[in-house]
Design a protein around this motif. Sequence first.
Motif, mmCIF file in Angstrom:
data_model
loop_
_atom_site.group_PDB
_atom_site.id
_atom_site.type_symbol
_atom_site.label_atom_id
_atom_site.label_comp_id
_atom_site.label_asym_id
_atom_site.label_seq_id
_atom_site.Cartn_x
_atom_site.Cartn_y
_atom_site.Cartn_z
ATOM 1 N N ILE A 196 -1.631 -0.188 -1.187
ATOM 2 C CA ILE A 196 -1.413 1.172 -0.691
ATOM 3 C C ILE A 196 -1.684 2.174 -1.809
ATOM 4 O O ILE A 196 -1.344 1.922 -2.968
ATOM 5 N N GLN A 197 -2.298 3.292 -1.426
ATOM 6 C CA GLN A 197 -2.556 4.351 -2.393
ATOM 7 C C GLN A 197 -1.315 5.236 -2.466
ATOM 8 O O GLN A 197 -0.863 5.731 -1.439
ATOM 9 N N SER A 198 -0.755 5.387 -3.656
ATOM 10 C CA SER A 198 0.429 6.249 -3.778
ATOM 11 C C SER A 198 0.109 7.374 -4.752
ATOM 12 O O SER A 198 -0.949 7.376 -5.378
ATOM 13 N N THR A 199 1.035 8.320 -4.890
ATOM 14 C CA THR A 199 0.792 9.426 -5.830
ATOM 15 C C THR A 199 0.723 8.901 -7.265
ATOM 16 O O THR A 199 0.177 9.549 -8.144
ATOM 17 N N ASN A 200 1.267 7.719 -7.474
ATOM 18 C CA ASN A 200 1.224 7.124 -8.820
ATOM 19 C C ASN A 200 0.077 6.133 -8.977
ATOM 20 O O ASN A 200 0.047 5.363 -9.942
ATOM 21 N N GLN B 15 -3.469 4.397 3.155
ATOM 22 C CA GLN B 15 -2.944 5.637 2.576
ATOM 23 C C GLN B 15 -1.441 5.759 2.824
ATOM 24 O O GLN B 15 -0.731 6.390 2.060
ATOM 25 N N SER B 16 -0.989 5.177 3.929
ATOM 26 C CA SER B 16 0.432 5.293 4.290
ATOM 27 C C SER B 16 0.762 4.230 5.345
ATOM 28 O O SER B 16 -0.146 3.696 6.001
ATOM 29 N N ILE C 287 1.141 -2.271 -4.628
ATOM 30 C CA ILE C 287 1.149 -3.456 -3.762
ATOM 31 C C ILE C 287 2.208 -3.291 -2.669
ATOM 32 O O ILE C 287 3.310 -2.832 -2.950
ATOM 33 N N TYR C 288 1.862 -3.699 -1.424
ATOM 34 C CA TYR C 288 2.928 -3.827 -0.414
ATOM 35 C C TYR C 288 2.899 -5.189 0.279
ATOM 36 O O TYR C 288 3.856 -5.575 0.946
ATOM 37 N N GLY C 289 1.829 -5.952 0.124
ATOM 38 C CA GLY C 289 1.715 -7.247 0.802
ATOM 39 C C GLY C 289 2.619 -8.312 0.193
ATOM 40 O O GLY C 289 2.662 -8.489 -1.033
#
Length: 268
Positions: free
Chosen positions: A171-175, A228-229, A179-181
Amino acid sequence: MSTTLLNHPMVTHEQWENFTQTDHNTWKLLFERQSLLLQKRATQEIILGLEELEICNNQIPKFSALNSILERKTGFTIVPVKGLFPDDLFFKFLSERKFPSTCFIRKPDELDYLEEPDIFHDVFGHIPLLVNPIFADFMALFGRKGLEAYHAGMLKFAATLYWYTVEFGLIQSTNGLRIYGAGIISSKGESIYCLDSEVPARIKFNALRAMKTKYHIDSFQRTYFVIQSFQELFDALRNLDWEEVKKTCMLFPEIKQGIILNDQEKIS
Ligand SMILES: [Fe+2]
């Protein structure tokens, strides 16, 4: 329906008392190693989920304790099971907001190689995100969509989508990229490789593209899909029509891992 599912022969009872001190030590080692590694690699929702569920290093968590928090937050409960499920049954559980989890932990001499998921993968990898309302809704929807896919003869495609999102999603974050998987979250080697290596292709998430991409179960992935989210993920799944997917998928061949097809797939 729920009672029937809980009576399924694959469902078992939590026998937490049977864990040995060696088992708890294995949990502690894995927990501490991954927690440190994931501070700047995992998406923030996972760190928050671990805190909210009070999952910590000192012992293997009890499902009953986790469920008392999880059920209140998003209606999900963990159901102890004897091993890997067939995909259609697994989706049936998800559709009822039940997450099947194994009840054994790997041996100390197999910390980094597992033939099938254990409680560290299932609980540390999957459960923290089930505290997040959007992700929890996405998982329950995945259950319903997975069952639809089963009836449409598209189970393989639903399983591939699950692989590239729930198990191996980024996932693309502001930081930056995170990883989310769960398959990555519970793996030391892949937690590093997926973000740092120049080998894999990291491309914009597209559900159809993901479903047509080959995957490997016995090596690190060479393609990761970046969302993205969680809302994007939920919307993509909600809009899937399996009959349409079937027609589209017939039109182009399976895609090898590790390639970027065009500039639109590139992440910024
Ligand atoms: Fe998993």
